[in-house]
Write an enzyme that holds these catalytic residues in place. Sequence first.
Site, mmCIF file in Angstrom:
data_model
loop_
_atom_site.group_PDB
_atom_site.id
_atom_site.type_symbol
_atom_site.label_atom_id
_atom_site.label_comp_id
_atom_site.label_asym_id
_atom_site.label_seq_id
_atom_site.Cartn_x
_atom_site.Cartn_y
_atom_site.Cartn_z
ATOM 1 N N ALA A 65 0.858 -1.177 0.000
ATOM 2 C CA ALA A 65 0.000 0.000 0.000
ATOM 3 C C ALA A 65 0.897 1.230 0.000
ATOM 4 O O ALA A 65 2.054 1.163 0.419
ATOM 5 C CB ALA A 65 -0.902 -0.010 1.234
ATOM 6 N N GLY A 108 0.529 -4.941 0.898
ATOM 7 C CA GLY A 108 -0.646 -4.979 0.025
ATOM 8 C C GLY A 108 -0.356 -5.628 -1.324
ATOM 9 O O GLY A 108 -1.274 -6.166 -1.963
ATOM 10 N N GLU A 111 -0.699 -9.208 -0.707
ATOM 11 C CA GLU A 111 -2.126 -9.459 -0.473
ATOM 12 C C GLU A 111 -2.912 -9.433 -1.784
ATOM 13 O O GLU A 111 -3.811 -10.248 -2.000
ATOM 14 C CB GLU A 111 -2.673 -8.420 0.519
ATOM 15 C CG GLU A 111 -2.060 -8.605 1.907
ATOM 16 C CD GLU A 111 -2.376 -7.464 2.863
ATOM 17 O OE1 GLU A 111 -2.007 -6.305 2.550
ATOM 18 O OE2 GLU A 111 -2.982 -7.715 3.913
ATOM 19 N N GLU A 131 4.466 -5.071 7.232
ATOM 20 C CA GLU A 131 3.703 -4.024 7.921
ATOM 21 C C GLU A 131 4.200 -3.763 9.340
ATOM 22 O O GLU A 131 4.194 -2.627 9.814
ATOM 23 C CB GLU A 131 2.205 -4.384 7.954
ATOM 24 C CG GLU A 131 1.479 -4.206 6.629
ATOM 25 C CD GLU A 131 1.566 -5.427 5.714
ATOM 26 O OE1 GLU A 131 2.390 -6.342 5.967
ATOM 27 O OE2 GLU A 131 0.794 -5.454 4.732
HETATM 28 C C1 HXC Z 1 5.050 4.359 -1.320
HETATM 29 C C2 HXC Z 1 6.997 3.392 -2.084
HETATM 30 C C3 HXC Z 1 6.627 2.152 -1.515
HETATM 31 C C4 HXC Z 1 5.369 2.081 -0.829
HETATM 32 C C5 HXC Z 1 8.531 1.912 -2.476
HETATM 33 N N1 HXC Z 1 8.182 3.182 -2.668
HETATM 34 N N2 HXC Z 1 7.598 1.256 -1.772
HETATM 35 N N3 HXC Z 1 6.216 4.476 -1.993
HETATM 36 N N4 HXC Z 1 4.646 3.222 -0.758
HETATM 37 N N5 HXC Z 1 4.907 0.952 -0.270
HETATM 38 C C6 HXC Z 1 8.929 4.229 -3.383
HETATM 39 C C7 HXC Z 1 10.119 4.690 -2.581
HETATM 40 O O1 HXC Z 1 9.706 5.636 -1.627
HETATM 41 C C8 HXC Z 1 10.992 5.270 -3.647
HETATM 42 O O2 HXC Z 1 10.495 6.538 -4.000
HETATM 43 C C9 HXC Z 1 10.753 4.338 -4.812
HETATM 44 O O3 HXC Z 1 9.506 3.698 -4.564
HETATM 45 C C10 HXC Z 1 11.828 3.265 -4.947
HETATM 46 O O4 HXC Z 1 11.962 2.612 -3.711
HETATM 47 P P1 HXC Z 1 13.348 2.456 -2.943
HETATM 48 O O5 HXC Z 1 13.042 2.225 -1.519
HETATM 49 O O6 HXC Z 1 14.259 3.583 -3.268
HETATM 50 O O7 HXC Z 1 13.901 1.134 -3.638
HETATM 51 P P2 HXC Z 1 14.850 0.002 -2.995
HETATM 52 O O8 HXC Z 1 15.939 0.634 -2.172
HETATM 53 O O9 HXC Z 1 15.200 -0.892 -4.115
HETATM 54 O O10 HXC Z 1 13.933 -0.799 -1.940
HETATM 55 C C11 HXC Z 1 12.816 -1.523 -2.407
HETATM 56 C C12 HXC Z 1 11.909 -1.932 -1.218
HETATM 57 C C13 HXC Z 1 11.553 -0.674 -0.396
HETATM 58 C C14 HXC Z 1 12.643 -2.928 -0.314
HETATM 59 C C15 HXC Z 1 10.672 -2.585 -1.800
HETATM 60 O O11 HXC Z 1 11.037 0.313 -1.298
HETATM 61 C C16 HXC Z 1 10.519 -0.887 0.646
HETATM 62 O O12 HXC Z 1 10.829 -1.443 1.712
HETATM 63 N N6 HXC Z 1 9.282 -0.445 0.411
HETATM 64 C C17 HXC Z 1 8.213 -0.499 1.385
HETATM 65 C C18 HXC Z 1 7.706 -1.904 1.512
HETATM 66 C C19 HXC Z 1 6.584 -1.987 2.545
HETATM 67 O O13 HXC Z 1 6.791 -1.694 3.723
HETATM 68 N N7 HXC Z 1 5.370 -2.356 2.110
HETATM 69 C C20 HXC Z 1 4.233 -2.500 3.003
HETATM 70 C C21 HXC Z 1 3.440 -1.231 2.985
HETATM 71 S S1 HXC Z 1 2.108 -1.308 4.152
HETATM 72 P P3 HXC Z 1 11.438 7.828 -4.120
HETATM 73 O O14 HXC Z 1 10.472 8.946 -4.373
HETATM 74 O O15 HXC Z 1 12.181 7.913 -2.837
HETATM 75 O O16 HXC Z 1 12.315 7.478 -5.293
HETATM 76 C C22 HXC Z 1 0.911 -2.186 3.387
HETATM 77 C C23 HXC Z 1 -0.363 -2.364 4.180
HETATM 78 C C24 HXC Z 1 -1.453 -2.997 3.351
HETATM 79 O O17 HXC Z 1 1.042 -2.626 2.306
HETATM 80 C C25 HXC Z 1 -2.798 -2.874 4.025
HETATM 81 C C26 HXC Z 1 -3.204 -1.449 4.215
HETATM 82 C C27 HXC Z 1 -4.592 -1.274 4.703
#
Ligand code: HXC
Length: 257
Positions: A65, A108, A111, A131
């Site tokens: 998400a 997400g 999911e 998460e």
């Molecule tokens: C918003 C995101 C994002 C996310 C990545 N980006 N994941 N933006 N939401 N979930 C963006 C980064 O901010 C970055 O933007 C660009 O994408 C590239 O990501 P990087 O982090 O620079 O890439 P990398 O170093 O290769 O790392 C990849 C990664 C990391 C390991 C996937 O991005 C990461 O940990 N992302 C978050 C994963 C996560 O926690 N997902 C769960 C979310 S909660 P910029 O602008 O800086 O270039 C969820 C809840 C669901 O899903 C239910 C909700 C109700």
Amino acid sequence: TNYDALLVETRGAVGLITLNRPKALNALNARVIEELALAFEAFEADDAVGAVVVTGSERAFAAGADIKEMADKTYAEAFLEDFTPTWRRLLACRKPSIAAVAGYALGGGCELAMMCDMIFAADTAKFGQPEITLGIVPGFGGTQRLARAVGKAKAMDLILTGRMMDAAEAERSGLVARVLPPERLLDEALEAAEKIAGFSRLAALSAKEAVDVAFEGSLSEGVRLERRLFQALFATEDQKEGMAAFVDKRKPAFRNR
Ligand code: HXC
């Protein structure tokens, strides 16, 4: 429909949805989730489509998400926004779906993949529910679908530690149906979907419905539903055709009647 965040097209009898927010690693914001529901509804309504494939990019199926969209939400906003009705529109699709996952399928994203009927993974795929590292828990069904897919031990491991698992571990633990080289991923998913679309739609939709009950109801309820679907298909021309073709040693020509 004009899609901003998705590419939506048909390939033969397959509806193909490609998540297309590359700069955010296909993070699922409200717009993407709404468009996913619209695309699934459009394919459900299109008689020429028999199965759906959902995919992302080489680097990410979807990294979760959209954290930037969620970061400042209050409880009241999160409660009132509730994407459940939108996901329900996608889940209401009776046509079989395949998630073709390369790179990250996190939160997400994992999911969403699990909402499809099966997952094909490139050997680059990484699955996880991180998460907990953000101070939240999965919110699009991950605690339930992951536990059903891989069992309690591994679901607890992934959800409590936030670690990722690779494609080999995901296949071993039952989350993933097939692991493929990245360059074969989409073709193999499209071929499998085309194959499904070529069978009697009555049989394909019945099969999906019956398997789904295995994850929602009791064993006896599921077996009873399966038996009814099995019996009901003997009222179809496709069953007569399918079995006659076998006896005649020819290919069946299904007409979905
Ligand atoms: C918003 C995101 C994002 C996310 C990545 N980006 N994941 N933006 N939401 N979930 C963006 C980064 O901010 C970055 O933007 C660009 O994408 C590239 O990501 P990087 O982090 O620079 O890439 P990398 O170093 O290769 O790392 C990849 C990664 C990391 C390991 C996937 O991005 C990461 O940990 N992302 C978050 C994963 C996560 O926690 N997902 C769960 C979310 S909660 P910029 O602008 O800086 O270039 C969820 C809840 C669901 O899903 C239910 C909700 C109700």
